[in-house]
Design an enzyme around this catalytic site. Structure first.
Site, PDB file in Angstrom:
ATOM      1  N   ASP A   4      36.416  36.178  50.270  1.00  0.00           N
ATOM      2  CA  ASP A   4      36.972  37.523  50.342  1.00  0.00           C
ATOM      3  C   ASP A   4      38.007  37.709  49.222  1.00  0.00           C
ATOM      4  O   ASP A   4      38.137  36.852  48.341  1.00  0.00           O
ATOM      5  CB  ASP A   4      37.582  37.786  51.722  1.00  0.00           C
ATOM      6  CG  ASP A   4      38.724  36.834  52.074  1.00  0.00           C
ATOM      7  OD1 ASP A   4      39.257  36.150  51.168  1.00  0.00           O
ATOM      8  OD2 ASP A   4      39.090  36.777  53.264  1.00  0.00           O
ATOM      9  N   ALA A   5      38.747  38.806  49.267  1.00  0.00           N
ATOM     10  CA  ALA A   5      39.721  39.109  48.211  1.00  0.00           C
ATOM     11  C   ALA A   5      40.843  38.075  48.138  1.00  0.00           C
ATOM     12  O   ALA A   5      41.473  37.918  47.093  1.00  0.00           O
ATOM     13  CB  ALA A   5      40.307  40.501  48.429  1.00  0.00           C
TER      14      ALA A   5
END
Length: 145
Positions: A15-16
């Site tokens: 994810d980020a």
């Protein structure tokens, strides 16, 4: 002995924040499930077709102990649990391959065998009983890598 599936965390899994996105844990577990079916001689194309019986997932849970990052090498251990009636569970433990003993994640899935036409529960096919016994710790005789 459990089936062991080796995998490297890919950038697309993260994810980020740079860690494995939580839903991708179950995708990795399903990859291990498919690999264990193939390793036991089950034809995946036939197994995942709607003919005969289908064995959908009816429950999933996961516990996260350590973050996983892009490039991490993983060992996903798959252990089927004894079947009950028309269903069975699979326990997955995900370990860091470069740091033995470092448990990263544990997941569990429950599957039920149904007739695809009537959508009613039915007996597990022989090939699935054989698969359960092959990778169950009380029945299996040799490890798989």
């Amino acid at each position: 002995m459990a089936f062991v599936y080796q995998r490297i965390v890919r950038f697309q899994d993260t994810d980020a924040a740079g860690v494995v996105y939580f839903t991708n844990i179950l995708a990795m577990c399903h990859e291990a499930y498919e690999a264990s079916l193939a390793a036991s001689g089950i034809n995946l194309k036939q197994f995942f077709s709607p003919a005969g019986v289908v064995i959908p997932l009816i429950h999933a849970q996961a516990d996260f102990f350590q973050p996983m990052f892009c490039g991490d090498r993983l060992n996903v251990h798959l252990t089927p649990l004894e079947p009950h009636n028309h269903e069975f569970e699979v326990l997955y433990t995900i370990w860091n391959a470069d740091q033995p003993g470092r448990l990263l994640n544990q997941a569990r899935t429950r599957h039920v065998c149904i007739d695809p036409t009537t959508r009613t529960r039915t007996a597990l096919p022989t090939e699935m009983i054989d698969w359960l016994h092959q990778w169950h710790p009380e029945h299996a005789s040799e490890p798989s890598l």
